[in-house]
Design an enzyme around this catalytic site. Structure first.
Site, mmCIF file in Angstrom:
data_model
loop_
_atom_site.group_PDB
_atom_site.id
_atom_site.type_symbol
_atom_site.label_atom_id
_atom_site.label_comp_id
_atom_site.label_asym_id
_atom_site.label_seq_id
_atom_site.Cartn_x
_atom_site.Cartn_y
_atom_site.Cartn_z
ATOM 1 N N TYR A 43 54.473 -5.064 -13.116
ATOM 2 C CA TYR A 43 55.252 -5.728 -14.169
ATOM 3 C C TYR A 43 54.449 -5.773 -15.476
ATOM 4 O O TYR A 43 54.947 -5.446 -16.549
ATOM 5 C CB TYR A 43 55.637 -7.140 -13.740
ATOM 6 C CG TYR A 43 56.340 -7.917 -14.828
ATOM 7 C CD1 TYR A 43 57.701 -7.749 -15.063
ATOM 8 C CD2 TYR A 43 55.639 -8.814 -15.648
ATOM 9 C CE1 TYR A 43 58.348 -8.447 -16.068
ATOM 10 C CE2 TYR A 43 56.272 -9.517 -16.660
ATOM 11 C CZ TYR A 43 57.633 -9.328 -16.871
ATOM 12 O OH TYR A 43 58.266 -10.013 -17.870
ATOM 13 N N ASP A 44 53.188 -6.173 -15.357
ATOM 14 C CA ASP A 44 52.358 -6.288 -16.563
ATOM 15 C C ASP A 44 52.177 -4.934 -17.251
ATOM 16 O O ASP A 44 52.174 -4.846 -18.485
ATOM 17 C CB ASP A 44 50.998 -6.899 -16.218
ATOM 18 C CG ASP A 44 51.129 -8.368 -15.830
ATOM 19 O OD1 ASP A 44 52.162 -8.979 -16.168
ATOM 20 O OD2 ASP A 44 50.202 -8.905 -15.185
ATOM 21 N N GLU A 118 39.348 -24.479 -15.712
ATOM 22 C CA GLU A 118 40.035 -24.811 -14.469
ATOM 23 C C GLU A 118 40.696 -23.579 -13.882
ATOM 24 O O GLU A 118 40.944 -22.605 -14.588
ATOM 25 C CB GLU A 118 41.058 -25.928 -14.704
ATOM 26 C CG GLU A 118 42.057 -25.634 -15.811
ATOM 27 C CD GLU A 118 42.779 -26.906 -16.289
ATOM 28 O OE1 GLU A 118 43.575 -27.430 -15.500
ATOM 29 O OE2 GLU A 118 42.539 -27.345 -17.438
ATOM 30 N N LYS A 120 43.452 -21.037 -12.632
ATOM 31 C CA LYS A 120 44.832 -20.760 -13.014
ATOM 32 C C LYS A 120 45.605 -20.533 -11.720
ATOM 33 O O LYS A 120 45.485 -19.508 -11.066
ATOM 34 C CB LYS A 120 44.914 -19.524 -13.906
ATOM 35 C CG LYS A 120 46.333 -19.231 -14.368
ATOM 36 C CD LYS A 120 46.361 -18.099 -15.385
ATOM 37 C CE LYS A 120 47.750 -17.927 -15.956
ATOM 38 N NZ LYS A 120 48.767 -17.620 -14.945
ATOM 39 N N ARG A 141 59.985 -24.939 -15.916
ATOM 40 C CA ARG A 141 59.625 -24.607 -17.290
ATOM 41 C C ARG A 141 60.792 -23.967 -18.036
ATOM 42 O O ARG A 141 60.961 -24.168 -19.233
ATOM 43 C CB ARG A 141 58.423 -23.646 -17.284
ATOM 44 C CG ARG A 141 57.853 -23.355 -18.657
ATOM 45 C CD ARG A 141 56.692 -22.382 -18.578
ATOM 46 N NE ARG A 141 57.135 -21.079 -18.078
ATOM 47 C CZ ARG A 141 56.346 -20.019 -17.957
ATOM 48 N NH1 ARG A 141 55.064 -20.113 -18.284
ATOM 49 N NH2 ARG A 141 56.822 -18.885 -17.502
ATOM 50 N N LYS A 302 40.307 -24.274 -21.915
ATOM 51 C CA LYS A 302 40.968 -25.055 -22.964
ATOM 52 C C LYS A 302 39.929 -25.743 -23.836
ATOM 53 O O LYS A 302 38.882 -26.154 -23.332
ATOM 54 C CB LYS A 302 41.855 -26.143 -22.330
ATOM 55 C CG LYS A 302 42.963 -25.592 -21.449
ATOM 56 C CD LYS A 302 43.705 -26.678 -20.675
ATOM 57 C CE LYS A 302 44.773 -26.042 -19.784
ATOM 58 N NZ LYS A 302 45.320 -26.948 -18.772
HETATM 59 N N1 LIG Z 1 56.307 -9.317 -10.602
HETATM 60 C C1 LIG Z 1 57.236 -9.536 -11.491
HETATM 61 O O1 LIG Z 1 58.339 -8.991 -11.446
HETATM 62 C C2 LIG Z 1 56.956 -10.465 -12.624
HETATM 63 C C3 LIG Z 1 57.956 -10.792 -13.541
HETATM 64 C C4 LIG Z 1 57.649 -11.671 -14.559
HETATM 65 C C5 LIG Z 1 56.389 -12.217 -14.660
HETATM 66 N N2 LIG Z 1 55.435 -11.889 -13.734
HETATM 67 C C6 LIG Z 1 54.077 -12.385 -13.822
HETATM 68 O O2 LIG Z 1 54.033 -13.656 -14.385
HETATM 69 C C7 LIG Z 1 52.963 -13.736 -15.293
HETATM 70 C C8 LIG Z 1 53.463 -14.220 -16.596
HETATM 71 O O3 LIG Z 1 54.058 -15.414 -16.331
HETATM 72 P P1 LIG Z 1 53.970 -16.677 -17.227
HETATM 73 O O4 LIG Z 1 54.698 -16.447 -18.479
HETATM 74 O O5 LIG Z 1 54.412 -17.772 -16.364
HETATM 75 O O6 LIG Z 1 52.503 -16.805 -17.669
HETATM 76 P P2 LIG Z 1 51.212 -16.964 -16.883
HETATM 77 O O7 LIG Z 1 51.527 -17.297 -15.481
HETATM 78 O O8 LIG Z 1 50.404 -15.777 -17.102
HETATM 79 O O9 LIG Z 1 50.510 -18.199 -17.611
HETATM 80 C C9 LIG Z 1 51.109 -19.417 -17.984
HETATM 81 C C10 LIG Z 1 51.297 -20.318 -16.861
HETATM 82 O O10 LIG Z 1 50.099 -20.541 -16.172
HETATM 83 C C11 LIG Z 1 50.308 -21.668 -15.362
HETATM 84 N N3 LIG Z 1 49.048 -22.348 -15.083
HETATM 85 C C12 LIG Z 1 48.398 -22.272 -13.897
HETATM 86 N N4 LIG Z 1 47.302 -22.991 -13.901
HETATM 87 C C13 LIG Z 1 47.208 -23.582 -15.121
HETATM 88 C C14 LIG Z 1 46.261 -24.460 -15.706
HETATM 89 N N5 LIG Z 1 45.184 -24.857 -15.036
HETATM 90 N N6 LIG Z 1 46.480 -24.865 -16.959
HETATM 91 C C15 LIG Z 1 47.565 -24.444 -17.639
HETATM 92 N N7 LIG Z 1 48.495 -23.612 -17.137
HETATM 93 C C16 LIG Z 1 48.323 -23.177 -15.883
HETATM 94 C C17 LIG Z 1 51.360 -22.483 -16.014
HETATM 95 O O11 LIG Z 1 52.476 -22.511 -15.156
HETATM 96 C C18 LIG Z 1 51.709 -21.714 -17.239
HETATM 97 O O12 LIG Z 1 53.057 -21.788 -17.533
HETATM 98 C C19 LIG Z 1 52.359 -12.389 -15.422
HETATM 99 O O13 LIG Z 1 51.116 -12.365 -14.752
HETATM 100 C C20 LIG Z 1 53.326 -11.475 -14.710
HETATM 101 O O14 LIG Z 1 52.675 -10.513 -13.967
HETATM 102 C C21 LIG Z 1 55.707 -11.018 -12.749
#
Ligand SMILES: NC(=O)c1ccc[n+]([C@@H]2O[C@H](COP(=O)([O-])OP(=O)(O)OC[C@H]3O[C@@H](n4cnc5c(N)ncnc54)[C@H](O)[C@@H]3O)[C@@H](O)[C@H]2O)c1
Ligand SMILES: [Zn+2]
Length: 691
Positions: A43-44, A118, A120, A141, A302
């Site tokens: 996806y990425d 922290e 993720k 969200r 952060k």
């Molecule tokens: N496989 C697929 O089809 C598909 C589709 C869409 C998105 N994705 C994946 O989702 C990701 C993008 O999703 P996203 O927009 O939710 O962004 P993200 O998951 O990369 O980052 C943001 C999210 O991180 C989370 N998070 C976890 N720990 C945290 C912490 N300690 N502090 C703050 N936030 C924390 C929060 O939920 C926040 O919304 C990408 O890695 C992508 O690969 C995959």
């Protein structure tokens, strides 16, 4: 990013639009119930290609493009957020982190006061609203502006208590996820109920959070990473807004909500005064990843101080005071090609998944552990399934689950062995780990059974039970020990009388005179079966010559490539004690029909004059006439003694097909290819000198 440059560019607007549609569909499925066809890496990469195209063609940017949007723009919601719930920007290396921090400090016009670091967590963001200390609402969200009400999940989320320790009105934000243990437990009930396991913990969390009216309960876990006062002009709101992130989270923990400080042994939130300290902590957490018992896909850094956060502010998609340091994807989707059953040194029988090779975290993964038969059943795996495979750090890759929505219907059940795959004996299935009933003797039993079988030493009177008895009594440890057995020792075994003992010892004695190829075959050298043993024996003529050969010399033998040659050399070194015992016992170590190694060897000249010299011969159907009694293996042996090469497949290179009774498709194929076909009777004439 350099990586983006290496990806194939989208050729034109049509390709771009199709990529956008594909990404939007994947993201919609991902945030809905997790049923996306793409793994995160795929996806990425797709989104990076879309972004690269948009950079080059800003006039063509599609309104539904996922770039720059929370959740790729694929989700919406109807419950407005108090304060937008955003995503995070990413960095992928220490250098990128340094550059990002420098940019932030430039924006602030001063150094960042302190950092928090922290894990993720790889789940879904939710906002948990507490009114007067009571959990009132749970909201996803969504698109960042409004989310979906998932309050029905209240009560099944560990770490989110119904009541706080104080009657405050606060919104705690954090990640809802499944720990590895919760994922296993969830798939167990899922397979029992409807047979469709979740493909990974993240999609399990997504599906569970949004599911209503399930006949079974599945548990989730929450880790908070932010909080704000719900009465936006109240005292608590002001206090939280003015406190450092680490202080806010300490307060949230005091209220009784689980925070990222408690996430994963040793990987919880901490603070660092300098960027070097941050970097060390990033490495530490990355190193702990495989053993955390929950999925993380990066580390979130952060600016800790409230003043730094306020001044840095937000972009439309993410805060400017925080960044996600992404770790390489630890999970990929690939196909389960086969399940092998291996027997360990102590007799433990363990299945192993053979995968279509897939690159995970910089290494190519072909095998993955499956613990036992119950594990296969619990995961609901089928042969041919697309599966999610997890690998982080140095741990052995593991199959997480099948990706059920990618099934085609061509998948088949995985065969579970009923007898030990190595020695053929019984299996003790009473424990989680299956074991061969022979335990440590399994290997010896299997290799000795192999050595005395018809194609090797052919000691007919020595059956499995007798070998087993001898092993148990400690009379033998390997097949070489057979040649020094005393009749007293054999007589001492159960059910061995004078006559049977004499017969057995006579058969063993007779085996000493077997040609080298049989003795070599009996050794069970990996990578050499019956016909390879014959080729090696004929090539080298003596065991001494074989033992003296290096990998290069071994490659002179037809069909021995560099890898197999190295394997044979190593195997023979390990078998040295057994071979020494055989030599000492007077077992024959020469090959009567050998070719010899030198080219001016008279034997080599002799070979060229053999009736089948240079010919590849295939035998099919049942033999008749003077060949009627010969097994297929004996036929092959005969062909090789007559200078030919025996093969089981008809191809354009086949010189001759011997077609017996009921010859079928091979005969048709040979006829089609114009390969000469002969009867067993005519063939017997050609090779009569060797019969
Ligand atoms: N496989 C697929 O089809 C598909 C589709 C869409 C998105 N994705 C994946 O989702 C990701 C993008 O999703 P996203 O927009 O939710 O962004 P993200 O998951 O990369 O980052 C943001 C999210 O991180 C989370 N998070 C976890 N720990 C945290 C912490 N300690 N502090 C703050 N936030 C924390 C929060 O939920 C926040 O919304 C990408 O890695 C992508 O690969 C995959
Ligand atoms: Zn066994």
């Amino acid at each position: 990013m350099t990586e983006a440059l290496e990806l194939p560019a989208l050729g034109d607007e049509a390709a771009y639009r199709q990529a956008v549609a594909e990404a939007v569909a994947a993201a919609a499925a991902y945030y809905d119930d997790g049923s996306t066809a793409l793994d995160d890496d795929a996806y990425d990469r797709l989104v990076r290609r879309i972004a690269a195209y948009e950079d080059a063609h800003p006039d063509q940017v599609a309104p539904d493009s996922p770039t720059g949007k929370v959740a790729g723009g694929a989700v919406t919601g109807d419950v407005p957020h108090t304060v937008p719930m955003l995503s995070l920007d990413n960095v992928f290396s220490a250098a990128e982190l340094t550059a990002w921090a420098a940019g932030l400090e430039r924006r602030l016009g001063r150094p960042v006061q302190a950092w928090s670091v922290e894990p993720k967590l790889d789940g879904l963001a939710v906002a948990a609203r507490y009114r007067n200390g009571r959990l009132a609402r749970l909201i996803t969200r969504g698109d960042g502006i409004a989310g979906e009400d998932v309050s029905h999940a209240i009560g099944s989320v560990v770490g989110l208590p119904d009541r706080l320790t104080e009657p405050v009105s606060v919104e705690v934000r954090g990640e809802v996820m499944m720990t590895a243990a919760q994922f296993e437990a969830a798939n167990l009930v899922r397979v029992q109920h409807e047979g469709t396991p979740f493909s990974n913990p993240r999609s399990g969390a997504a599906g569970t959070l949004r599911a209503k009216d399930r006949p079974y309960k599945v548990e989730l876990t929450f880790f908070g990473y932010g909080a704000l006062g719900l009465e936006r002009d109240g005292r608590l709101a002001r206090r939280l807004d003015e406190s450092a992130h680490s202080e806010v989270m300490a307060y949230v923990a005091e209220l009784g909500v689980q925070t990222t400080t408690a996430a994963g042994a040793g990987a919880g939130m901490s603070t660092a005064a300098t960027l070097e300290g941050v970097q060390r902590r990033v490495e530490e957490i990355a190193g702990l990843r495989a053993g955390l018992g929950l999925g993380i896909d990066g580390i979130v850094i952060k600016a800790d101080a409230a003043a730094d956060q306020v001044e840095a502010g937000f972009s439309s998609r993410a805060p400017r005071w925080a960044i996600a340091y992404k770790l390489p994807a630890a999970e990929k989707i690939t196909r389960l090609v086969e399940v092998e059953w291996n027997v360990g040194r102590t007799g433990v029988i363990a299945p192993r998944a053979v995968l279509e090779p897939v690159e995970i975290d910089g290494t190519t993964v072909t095998y993955a552990t499956l613990h036992n038969a119950a594990d296969i059943a619990r995961r609901g795996l089928l042969l041919g399934d697309h599966v999610t495979v997890y690998k982080a750090g140095d741990v052995i890759p593991r199959v997480e689950a099948p990706v059920v929505h990618l099934r085609t219907g061509a998948e088949t059940p995985i065969a579970i062995p009923e007898t030990c795959p190595r020695c053929g004996g019984g299996i003790d299935t009473s424990q989680q780990r299956w074991r061969c009933l022979q335990g440590r003797l399994c290997h010896a039993l299997a290799s000795i059974s192999y050595a005395v079988a018809r194609d090797a030493l052919d000691i007919e009177t020595l059956g499995r039970t007798r070998i087993e008895a001898m092993l148990r009594e400690g009379l033998i440890a390997d097949f070489a020990d057979l040649f020094t057995l005393s009749s007293e020792a054999v007589l001492g075994l159960e059910r061995m009388g004078e006559v049977s003992t004499a017969n057995l010892l006579a058969a063993i004695e007779a085996a000493k005179a077997k040609p080298l190829n049989k003795v070599f075959c009996a050794l069970g050298v990996q990578g050499t079966g019956r016909s390879m043993s014959r080729r090696i024996a004929r090539h080298f003529a003596t065991m001494e010559a074989i033992r003296a050969a290096d990998a290069e010399a071994l490659q002179q033998v037809e069909g021995v490539g560099p890898e197999r040659a190295a394997l044979i050399v190593a195997e023979l070194r390990g078998l040295a004690p057994v071979i020494d015992k055989l030599v000492a016992a007077g077992v024959s170590m020469t090959e009567p029909d050998a070719v010899g190694t030198g080219t001016d060897d008279p034997a080599a000249t002799a070979e060229a004059e053999l009736p089948l010299a240079g010919k590849t011969v295939v035998v099919t159907g049942s033999m008749t006439g003077s060949l009627a009694a010969l097994s297929r293996n004996e036929m092959n042996e005969l062909i090789e003694r007559a200078g030919g090469r025996a093969s089981s497949n008809v191809s354009a290179r086949t010189s001759l097909l011997v077609a017996g009774d009921k010859a079928g498709s091979k005969k048709d194929k040979a006829a089609g290819l114009g390969v000469p076909i002969t009867t067993p009777e005519d063939f017997a004439e050609v090779i009569k000198a060797f019969l």
